[in-house]
Design a protein around this motif. Structure first.
Motif, PDB file in Angstrom:
ATOM      1  N   SER A  92       0.883  -1.737  -0.077  1.00  0.00           N
ATOM      2  CA  SER A  92       0.267   0.227   0.080  1.00  0.00           C
ATOM      3  C   SER A  92       1.019   1.362  -0.071  1.00  0.00           C
ATOM      4  N   ALA A  93       2.222   1.451  -0.963  1.00  0.00           N
ATOM      5  CA  ALA A  93       2.620   2.605  -1.452  1.00  0.00           C
ATOM      6  C   ALA A  93       2.975   2.661  -2.748  1.00  0.00           C
ATOM      7  N   PRO A  94       3.338   3.797  -2.744  1.00  0.00           N
ATOM      8  CA  PRO A  94       3.216   4.673  -4.073  1.00  0.00           C
ATOM      9  C   PRO A  94       4.627   4.318  -4.555  1.00  0.00           C
ATOM     10  N   GLY A  95       5.597   4.348  -5.974  1.00  0.00           N
ATOM     11  CA  GLY A  95       6.765   4.153  -6.536  1.00  0.00           C
ATOM     12  C   GLY A  95       7.644   2.290  -5.722  1.00  0.00           C
ATOM     13  N   THR A  96       8.063   2.693  -6.171  1.00  0.00           N
ATOM     14  CA  THR A  96       9.521   1.436  -5.283  1.00  0.00           C
ATOM     15  C   THR A  96       9.099   0.999  -4.191  1.00  0.00           C
ATOM     16  N   VAL A  97       9.141  -0.568  -3.546  1.00  0.00           N
ATOM     17  CA  VAL A  97       8.516  -0.599  -2.469  1.00  0.00           C
ATOM     18  C   VAL A  97       9.959  -1.905  -2.420  1.00  0.00           C
ATOM     19  N   ARG A  98      10.604  -1.945  -1.656  1.00  0.00           N
ATOM     20  CA  ARG A  98      11.113  -3.044  -0.987  1.00  0.00           C
ATOM     21  C   ARG A  98      10.581  -3.659  -0.109  1.00  0.00           C
ATOM     22  N   ALA A  99       9.791  -4.833  -0.852  1.00  0.00           N
ATOM     23  CA  ALA A  99       9.123  -5.560   0.244  1.00  0.00           C
ATOM     24  C   ALA A  99       9.725  -7.036   0.578  1.00  0.00           C
ATOM     25  N   GLU A 100       9.520  -7.117   1.515  1.00  0.00           N
ATOM     26  CA  GLU A 100      10.470  -8.172   2.771  1.00  0.00           C
ATOM     27  C   GLU A 100       9.310  -8.890   2.323  1.00  0.00           C
ATOM     28  N   VAL A 101       9.162 -10.161   2.525  1.00  0.00           N
ATOM     29  CA  VAL A 101       8.068 -11.708   2.349  1.00  0.00           C
ATOM     30  C   VAL A 101       8.429 -12.164   2.910  1.00  0.00           C
ATOM     31  N   GLU A 102       7.892 -12.885   3.666  1.00  0.00           N
ATOM     32  CA  GLU A 102       7.734 -14.074   5.078  1.00  0.00           C
ATOM     33  C   GLU A 102       7.463 -15.455   4.165  1.00  0.00           C
ATOM     34  N   MET A 103       7.702 -16.709   4.272  1.00  0.00           N
ATOM     35  CA  MET A 103       7.140 -17.347   3.195  1.00  0.00           C
ATOM     36  C   MET A 103       7.017 -18.709   4.153  1.00  0.00           C
ATOM     37  N   HIS A 104       6.393 -19.489   3.166  1.00  0.00           N
ATOM     38  CA  HIS A 104       6.374 -20.402   4.773  1.00  0.00           C
ATOM     39  C   HIS A 104       7.311 -21.737   4.635  1.00  0.00           C
ATOM     40  N   PRO A 105       7.951 -21.902   5.328  1.00  0.00           N
ATOM     41  CA  PRO A 105       9.201 -23.064   6.094  1.00  0.00           C
ATOM     42  C   PRO A 105       9.235 -24.221   5.370  1.00  0.00           C
ATOM     43  N   THR A 106      10.222 -24.582   5.085  1.00  0.00           N
ATOM     44  CA  THR A 106      10.060 -26.099   4.673  1.00  0.00           C
ATOM     45  C   THR A 106      11.690 -26.611   4.738  1.00  0.00           C
ATOM     46  N   GLY A 107      11.166 -28.167   4.535  1.00  0.00           N
ATOM     47  CA  GLY A 107      12.415 -29.447   4.623  1.00  0.00           C
ATOM     48  C   GLY A 107      11.982 -30.290   3.461  1.00  0.00           C
ATOM     49  N   TYR A 108      13.360 -29.765   2.764  1.00  0.00           N
ATOM     50  CA  TYR A 108      12.696 -30.044   1.339  1.00  0.00           C
ATOM     51  C   TYR A 108      14.193 -30.148   0.186  1.00  0.00           C
ATOM     52  N   ARG A 109      14.196 -31.743  -0.076  1.00  0.00           N
ATOM     53  CA  ARG A 109      14.819 -31.803  -0.982  1.00  0.00           C
ATOM     54  C   ARG A 109      14.932 -31.643  -2.839  1.00  0.00           C
ATOM     55  N   PHE A 110      15.991 -31.338  -3.369  1.00  0.00           N
ATOM     56  CA  PHE A 110      15.776 -30.419  -4.857  1.00  0.00           C
ATOM     57  C   PHE A 110      16.824 -31.507  -5.550  1.00  0.00           C
ATOM     58  N   ARG A 111      16.590 -32.392  -6.111  1.00  0.00           N
ATOM     59  CA  ARG A 111      17.246 -33.922  -6.512  1.00  0.00           C
ATOM     60  C   ARG A 111      18.247 -33.451  -7.901  1.00  0.00           C
ATOM     61  N   ARG A 112      19.171 -33.872  -7.950  1.00  0.00           N
ATOM     62  CA  ARG A 112      19.890 -33.336  -9.087  1.00  0.00           C
ATOM     63  C   ARG A 112      19.293 -33.380 -10.132  1.00  0.00           C
ATOM     64  N   GLY A 113      19.685 -32.240 -10.855  1.00  0.00           N
ATOM     65  CA  GLY A 113      19.217 -32.197 -12.188  1.00  0.00           C
ATOM     66  C   GLY A 113      17.901 -31.511 -12.357  1.00  0.00           C
ATOM     67  N   HIS A 114      17.034 -31.347 -10.978  1.00  0.00           N
ATOM     68  CA  HIS A 114      15.854 -30.274 -10.804  1.00  0.00           C
ATOM     69  C   HIS A 114      16.441 -29.387 -11.081  1.00  0.00           C
ATOM     70  N   ARG A 115      15.478 -28.465 -11.431  1.00  0.00           N
ATOM     71  CA  ARG A 115      15.497 -26.930 -11.653  1.00  0.00           C
ATOM     72  C   ARG A 115      14.620 -26.513 -10.231  1.00  0.00           C
ATOM     73  N   LEU A 116      15.348 -24.690  -9.843  1.00  0.00           N
ATOM     74  CA  LEU A 116      14.866 -24.280  -8.953  1.00  0.00           C
ATOM     75  C   LEU A 116      13.482 -22.768 -10.003  1.00  0.00           C
ATOM     76  N   ARG A 117      12.153 -22.696  -9.633  1.00  0.00           N
ATOM     77  CA  ARG A 117      11.716 -22.089 -10.492  1.00  0.00           C
ATOM     78  C   ARG A 117      10.845 -20.896  -9.412  1.00  0.00           C
ATOM     79  N   VAL A 118      11.161 -19.616  -9.546  1.00  0.00           N
ATOM     80  CA  VAL A 118      10.162 -18.582  -8.789  1.00  0.00           C
ATOM     81  C   VAL A 118       9.444 -17.768 -10.055  1.00  0.00           C
ATOM     82  N   MET A 119       8.151 -17.966  -8.571  1.00  0.00           N
ATOM     83  CA  MET A 119       6.837 -17.423 -10.170  1.00  0.00           C
ATOM     84  C   MET A 119       6.456 -16.258  -9.127  1.00  0.00           C
TER      85      MET A 119
END
Length: 538
Positions: A462-489
């Motif tokens: 709720s602010a005009p212009g450029t905002v430095r957004a600090e987003v708290e995400m859900h904790p995780t315990g996860y293995r990305f396997r070799r050959g897989h790729r990370l993706r951000v949406m």
């Protein structure tokens, strides 16, 4: 009954024991200081003297299968169990005001129990979800302290779950509100939910204004939804229901069990950390579950083991590490001394032309842009939801093809990558109207190109212009396997998990008019947007 009890114990993974013959005294009336009486069932071994009591307080009815299972498993093992209906439900007097009355009613119930001739003065309390919150509403203030507490898929503070990142958690709030509004036909005058109930609730999530979605869902106002939506811009309304400040002072030995896909995980881990840092006796188990039946069975087994150790003297099962967690996609359970685990290092993953472990240099990467339309909102797929069957890890491929999202993908991993701990994001963003929700999701892309969600978070801007957004995400315990790729949406919402931000800055509960919002994500050297990942070097 003995055979059925033995099968249940085996299913839960509990050690075999000779079953105890017990009886049930139903509808005991427990007086409250204001003259209201709450009803409870007492499950008690026959011809026994004074015993400790295990208390569970529930708004869902002591007659329900999960409450009967909880009481039956414990009673067969020699425990004395009291299951009480909270204020205003299923024969208990007064009005049910979710979260508001559990402290006073819980402490009054505790005093009444200790005064009964069949109680030896020791009282433990346990429960999952709302009954777990009822434990937290009482445990920090009990004098003398409770003998032990069991806390499943719950937290000492729930209001933050109504408004994660300032956005209204529509799906979970409306699902639970609809459940409350149809839970007790004797009071509501409505029949119990039929097979079309879930479909009607889903349709009602599109209703505007959101503050009246209850009538679309169940045909009548539901006070809980009205409270949550009316105070979306004033979360301080819930201050009296927040017991997190008292957690560290809680001396009762505490066991916790939850799942990686549980909506209350973030706050439950905060409670555990507060107990651990205060030197209290506490442990937590995190499995590959959601807010579902699998979690319920794991919670029950965990609490039985803990209560036997602290009320029956069977200490052998208590000798384990304070943190036990399942590392998803590895098939492994791991034990640690604390949370986050030793060996975890927070590592930035930068949003560049794709994803990079190295920070951006210069201004080569232009902002990535997309437009969010509240009338055609970006859909949510999976995640930590209350409704079984729709949450958890899902295929995100269709959503990622939409024009109202930005997708950034890393290179194939040359080795397994383990993440264990809290996750967050720093995103430099401009919302065209000055009002919008930034949704950030981390996904795992396998060798076939299927993208599945791992963790995410949202932040209301709720602010005009450029905002430095600090987003708290859900904790995780996860293995990305070799050959897989990370993706951000990145997107301007995830509907109906979160209510649509209509782009005009009007109160969430009353807004009906909307505007499209253009988002720009900055990712140059002066604006290094990144996810902060808990990389575990085990």
């Amino acid at each position: 009954m003995a055979v059925a009890g033995d099968l249940i114990d085996r299913f839960l993974g509990l050690p075999r024991t000779a079953p105890v013959d017990y009886g049930v005294a139903r509808d005991l009336r427990v007086p409250m200081p204001d003259g209201v009486a709450l009803v409870a069932d007492l499950h008690r071994p026959r011809e026994a003297g004074p015993l400790p009591v295990v208390l569970m307080r529930t708004p869902y009815g002591k007659h329900r299968a999960d409450a009967r299972l909880f009481a039956g498993v414990l009673a067969r093992r020699g425990f004395q169990v009291v299951v009480q209906n909270t204020r205003g439900v299923f024969g208990s007097g007064g009005e049910f005001r979710p979260f508001h009355d559990e402290k006073d009613d819980g402490l009054a119930t505790l005093a009444w129990l200790r005064a009964q001739p069949w109680c030896d003065g020791r009282v433990a309390a346990a429960g999952g979800s709302y009954p777990g919150f009822a434990v937290w509403a009482m445990a920090p203030y009990a004098d003398p302290p409770l003998a032990a507490i069991g806390l499943g898929a719950t937290a000492s503070e729930f209001a933050g779950s109504f408004y994660p990142g300032g956005a209204l958690a529509l799906h979970n709030t409306l699902v639970w509100s609809a459940k409350l509004g149809t839970r007790d036909p004797a009071r509501t005058g409505r029949r119990a939910p039929g097979p079309l109930h879930d479909r009607r609730v889903r349709r009602a999530m599109r209703h505007l204004p959101v503050g009246e979605a209850d009538t679309a869902a169940i045909g009548r106002p539901e006070p809980f939804l009205r409270e949550v939506t009316a105070h979306a811009e004033d979360p301080g309304f819930w201050a009296a229901t927040d017991h997190s400040a008292a957690v560290a002072a809680t001396t009762a030995p505490a066991t916790m069990a939850t799942g990686w896909w549980d909506p209350f995980l973030r706050r439950q881990l905060r409670d555990f950390a507060a107990l651990h840092e205060a030197g209290r006796q506490a442990r937590i188990t995190i499995g590959p579950w959601g807010h579902d039946a699998k979690a319920m069975f794991a919670i029950l087994a965990d609490q039985v083991e803990w209560l036997e150790g602290h009320l029956m003297g069977d200490r052998a099962a208590l000798r384990r590490a304070p943190v036990r967690l399942h590392l998803q996609e590895s098939g492994r359970w791991l034990d640690f001394e604390r949370w986050p685990p030793p060996g975890t290092r927070t590592t930035p993953l930068y949003l560049t032309g794709g994803l990079s472990w190295e920070p951006p240099a210069g201004t080569a990467d232009e902002p990535v842009a997309f437009t969010y339309d509240p009338l055609d909102p970006t859909p949510s797929v999976g995640g930590p939801l209350l409704l079984p069957g729709r949450g958890g890890q899902r295929d995100n491929t269709a959503t990622e093809r939409r024009p109202d999202v930005a997708v950034l993908t890393g290179a194939p991993l040359d080795r397994d990558l383990d993440l264990i701990g809290p996750v967050s994001a720093t995103v430099h963003v401009r919302a065209g109207t000055g009002h919008g929700d930034l949704f950030v999701r981390l996904c795992d892309v396998d060798g076939r190109g299927v993208s599945r969600n791992v963790t995410d978070g949202v932040l209301r801007i709720s602010a005009p212009g450029t905002v430095r957004a600090e987003v708290e995400m859900h904790p995780t315990g996860y293995r990305f396997r070799r050959g897989h790729r990370l993706r951000v949406m990145l997107a301007g919402g995830a509907f109906p998990r979160f209510a649509r931000n209509l782009g005009r800055g009007e109160p969430a509960g009353r807004a009906v008019a909307s505007r499209r919002v253009r988002f720009e994500i900055l990712r140059d050297a002066a604006h290094p947007s990144a996810l902060h990942l808990p990389v575990w070097h085990g």
